[in-house]
Design a protein around this motif. Structure first.
Motif, PDB file in Angstrom:
ATOM      1  N   LEU A  61       0.853  -1.179   0.000  1.00  0.00           N
ATOM      2  CA  LEU A  61       0.000   0.000   0.000  1.00  0.00           C
ATOM      3  C   LEU A  61       0.895   1.237   0.000  1.00  0.00           C
ATOM      4  CD1 LEU A  61      -2.549  -1.036   2.790  1.00  0.00           C
ATOM      5  CD2 LEU A  61      -2.641  -1.543   0.343  1.00  0.00           C
ATOM      6  N   ASP A  62       0.661   2.170  -0.927  1.00  0.00           N
ATOM      7  CA  ASP A  62       1.459   3.401  -0.900  1.00  0.00           C
ATOM      8  C   ASP A  62       0.664   4.511  -0.220  1.00  0.00           C
ATOM      9  OD1 ASP A  62      -0.204   4.697  -2.780  1.00  0.00           O
ATOM     10  OD2 ASP A  62       1.183   4.394  -4.442  1.00  0.00           O
ATOM     11  N   ALA A  63       1.303   5.622   0.060  1.00  0.00           N
ATOM     12  CA  ALA A  63       0.690   6.718   0.794  1.00  0.00           C
ATOM     13  C   ALA A  63      -0.273   7.540  -0.048  1.00  0.00           C
ATOM     14  CB  ALA A  63       1.781   7.621   1.378  1.00  0.00           C
ATOM     15  N   SER A  64      -0.446   7.178  -1.329  1.00  0.00           N
ATOM     16  CA  SER A  64      -1.368   7.889  -2.216  1.00  0.00           C
ATOM     17  C   SER A  64      -2.662   7.122  -2.461  1.00  0.00           C
ATOM     18  CB  SER A  64      -0.691   8.165  -3.558  1.00  0.00           C
ATOM     19  OG  SER A  64       0.433   8.995  -3.372  1.00  0.00           O
ATOM     20  N   GLY A  65      -2.817   5.935  -1.851  1.00  0.00           N
ATOM     21  CA  GLY A  65      -4.034   5.154  -2.018  1.00  0.00           C
ATOM     22  C   GLY A  65      -3.972   4.118  -3.127  1.00  0.00           C
ATOM     23  N   ASN A  66      -2.758   3.814  -3.603  1.00  0.00           N
ATOM     24  CA  ASN A  66      -2.583   2.785  -4.636  1.00  0.00           C
ATOM     25  C   ASN A  66      -2.041   1.516  -3.999  1.00  0.00           C
ATOM     26  OD1 ASN A  66      -3.201   4.563  -6.935  1.00  0.00           O
ATOM     27  ND2 ASN A  66      -1.354   5.603  -6.251  1.00  0.00           N
ATOM     28  N   LEU A  67      -2.333   0.376  -4.628  1.00  0.00           N
ATOM     29  CA  LEU A  67      -1.800  -0.887  -4.129  1.00  0.00           C
ATOM     30  C   LEU A  67      -1.273  -1.725  -5.286  1.00  0.00           C
ATOM     31  CD1 LEU A  67      -3.941  -3.468  -4.730  1.00  0.00           C
ATOM     32  CD2 LEU A  67      -5.267  -2.200  -3.075  1.00  0.00           C
ATOM     33  N   THR A  68      -0.278  -2.540  -4.974  1.00  0.00           N
ATOM     34  CA  THR A  68       0.278  -3.510  -5.912  1.00  0.00           C
ATOM     35  C   THR A  68       0.601  -4.763  -5.108  1.00  0.00           C
ATOM     36  OG1 THR A  68       2.532  -2.680  -5.577  1.00  0.00           O
ATOM     37  CG2 THR A  68       1.308  -1.786  -7.459  1.00  0.00           C
ATOM     38  N   THR A  87      -6.715   0.277  -5.917  1.00  0.00           N
ATOM     39  CA  THR A  87      -6.747   1.446  -5.038  1.00  0.00           C
ATOM     40  C   THR A  87      -7.370   1.066  -3.708  1.00  0.00           C
ATOM     41  OG1 THR A  87      -8.894   2.108  -5.921  1.00  0.00           O
ATOM     42  CG2 THR A  87      -6.936   3.071  -6.973  1.00  0.00           C
ATOM     43  N   TYR A  88      -7.093   1.896  -2.693  1.00  0.00           N
ATOM     44  CA  TYR A  88      -7.675   1.663  -1.381  1.00  0.00           C
ATOM     45  C   TYR A  88      -7.945   2.992  -0.686  1.00  0.00           C
ATOM     46  CZ  TYR A  88      -3.314   2.749   1.070  1.00  0.00           C
ATOM     47  OH  TYR A  88      -2.213   3.402   1.590  1.00  0.00           O
ATOM     48  N   THR A  89      -8.842   2.955   0.299  1.00  0.00           N
ATOM     49  CA  THR A  89      -9.148   4.116   1.128  1.00  0.00           C
ATOM     50  C   THR A  89      -8.966   3.729   2.588  1.00  0.00           C
ATOM     51  OG1 THR A  89     -11.490   3.566   1.357  1.00  0.00           O
ATOM     52  CG2 THR A  89     -10.867   4.946  -0.530  1.00  0.00           C
ATOM     53  N   PRO A  92     -10.573   7.595   9.287  1.00  0.00           N
ATOM     54  CA  PRO A  92      -9.923   7.900  10.572  1.00  0.00           C
ATOM     55  C   PRO A  92     -10.123   6.818  11.632  1.00  0.00           C
ATOM     56  CG  PRO A  92     -10.995   9.859   9.717  1.00  0.00           C
ATOM     57  CD  PRO A  92     -11.407   8.709   8.821  1.00  0.00           C
ATOM     58  N   ASP A  93     -11.230   6.050  11.551  1.00  0.00           N
ATOM     59  CA  ASP A  93     -11.474   4.988  12.539  1.00  0.00           C
ATOM     60  C   ASP A  93     -10.750   3.686  12.199  1.00  0.00           C
ATOM     61  OD1 ASP A  93     -12.968   4.001  10.417  1.00  0.00           O
ATOM     62  OD2 ASP A  93     -14.819   3.781  11.559  1.00  0.00           O
ATOM     63  N   CYS A  94      -9.839   3.735  11.240  1.00  0.00           N
ATOM     64  CA  CYS A  94      -8.995   2.605  10.834  1.00  0.00           C
ATOM     65  C   CYS A  94      -9.738   1.529  10.049  1.00  0.00           C
ATOM     66  CB  CYS A  94      -8.247   1.995  12.018  1.00  0.00           C
ATOM     67  SG  CYS A  94      -7.088   3.160  12.773  1.00  0.00           S
ATOM     68  N   THR A  95     -10.900   1.845   9.506  1.00  0.00           N
ATOM     69  CA  THR A  95     -11.560   0.966   8.560  1.00  0.00           C
ATOM     70  C   THR A  95     -11.242   1.475   7.157  1.00  0.00           C
ATOM     71  OG1 THR A  95     -13.610   2.272   8.554  1.00  0.00           O
ATOM     72  CG2 THR A  95     -13.448   0.441  10.149  1.00  0.00           C
ATOM     73  N   GLY A  96     -11.489   0.662   6.162  1.00  0.00           N
ATOM     74  CA  GLY A  96     -11.240   1.097   4.796  1.00  0.00           C
ATOM     75  C   GLY A  96     -11.804   0.133   3.780  1.00  0.00           C
ATOM     76  N   THR A  97     -11.589   0.452   2.528  1.00  0.00           N
ATOM     77  CA  THR A  97     -12.035  -0.390   1.427  1.00  0.00           C
ATOM     78  C   THR A  97     -10.923  -0.484   0.398  1.00  0.00           C
ATOM     79  OG1 THR A  97     -12.971   1.482   0.219  1.00  0.00           O
ATOM     80  CG2 THR A  97     -14.459   0.290   1.699  1.00  0.00           C
ATOM     81  N   ALA A  98     -11.004  -1.500  -0.451  1.00  0.00           N
ATOM     82  CA  ALA A  98     -10.044  -1.647  -1.549  1.00  0.00           C
ATOM     83  C   ALA A  98     -10.755  -2.269  -2.740  1.00  0.00           C
ATOM     84  CB  ALA A  98      -8.869  -2.531  -1.136  1.00  0.00           C
ATOM     85  N   ALA A  99     -10.314  -1.869  -3.917  1.00  0.00           N
ATOM     86  CA  ALA A  99     -10.730  -2.500  -5.174  1.00  0.00           C
ATOM     87  C   ALA A  99      -9.454  -3.086  -5.772  1.00  0.00           C
ATOM     88  CB  ALA A  99     -11.354  -1.484  -6.119  1.00  0.00           C
ATOM     89  N   VAL A 100      -9.368  -4.407  -5.829  1.00  0.00           N
ATOM     90  CA  VAL A 100      -8.154  -5.104  -6.238  1.00  0.00           C
ATOM     91  C   VAL A 100      -8.377  -5.778  -7.587  1.00  0.00           C
ATOM     92  CG1 VAL A 100      -6.434  -6.834  -5.600  1.00  0.00           C
ATOM     93  CG2 VAL A 100      -7.625  -5.540  -3.804  1.00  0.00           C
ATOM     94  N   ASN A 101      -7.583  -5.390  -8.571  1.00  0.00           N
ATOM     95  CA  ASN A 101      -7.602  -6.027  -9.887  1.00  0.00           C
ATOM     96  C   ASN A 101      -6.616  -7.182  -9.864  1.00  0.00           C
ATOM     97  OD1 ASN A 101      -9.384  -4.058 -11.056  1.00  0.00           O
ATOM     98  ND2 ASN A 101      -7.646  -2.660 -11.051  1.00  0.00           N
TER      99      ASN A 101
END
Length: 130
Positions: A61-68, A87-89, A92-101
Motif C-alpha cells: 500500500l502506498d501513501a497515495s491510495g494505490n496498491l500492488t 486502489t484503497y481508502t 480515521p477509525d482505521c476501517t477502509g475499502t479496496a478494489a483489487v484487480n
C-alpha cells in the motif's frame, strides 16, 4: 455542603477519566500515510463452482491510495501465479475499502472488493471480500 463536595469530586473524577481517553483515541486515528507498507497474507475457502481455493501473497500500500502485489493461488489444485493492482481508502477509525484487480499473465481476470480494518497501531491489516 457534603453533597456539593461529593458532586465536585465525582465531576473531577469523570473529567480526568475523559481526558485520559482522548490521547488514546487520537493515537488510533488512521490515514493513508500511516498504513502505507507491505502486508503478507493467506486466504482459504471454497467457491461452489470451483472447489477449494487458497492463496498466499503480499500487497504493498502506498501513501497515495494505490496498491500492488503478487500472490500464488490454488483453484481446486490448479496453481496460478497472479499479480495485483488497485486502489484503497482509509477512514480515521482505521476501517477502509479496496478494489483489487487480479491478473493472470497480464490479463485482468477479476476485480475483488474488500472491506478492511487496520489494527495493532496500523501494523496489521484484516480484510473480507464484499
Amino acid at each position: 455542603m457534603k453533597r456539593d463536595l461529593t458532586r465536585a469530586a465525582l465531576g473531577l473524577f469523570m473529567l480526568t477519566a475523559l481526558l485520559g481517553i482522548t490521547p488514546d483515541a487520537q493515537a488510533r486515528s488512521c490515514k493513508l500515510s500511516g498504513v502505507a507498507g507491505t502486508y503478507g497474507y493467506t486466504i482459504s475457502g471454497t467457491i461452489p463452482t470451483i472447489g477449494a481455493v487458497a492463496s498466499v501473497g503480499h500487497i504493498v500500500l502506498d501513501a497515495s491510495g494505490n496498491l500492488t502485489g503478487a500472490q500464488t493461488s490454488s483453484f481446486n489444485g490448479a496453481i496460478i501465479p497472479e499479480t495485483l493492482s488497485g486502489t484503497y481508502t482509509v477512514n480515521p477509525d482505521c476501517t477502509g475499502t479496496a478494489a483489487v484487480n487480479v491478473y493472470h499473465a497480464g490479463v485482468l481476470v477479476r476485480t475483488t472488493n474488500l472491506d478492511m480494518i487496520f489494527e495493532n497501531d496500523q501494523r496489521e491489516l484484516r480484510a473480507i471480500t464484499v
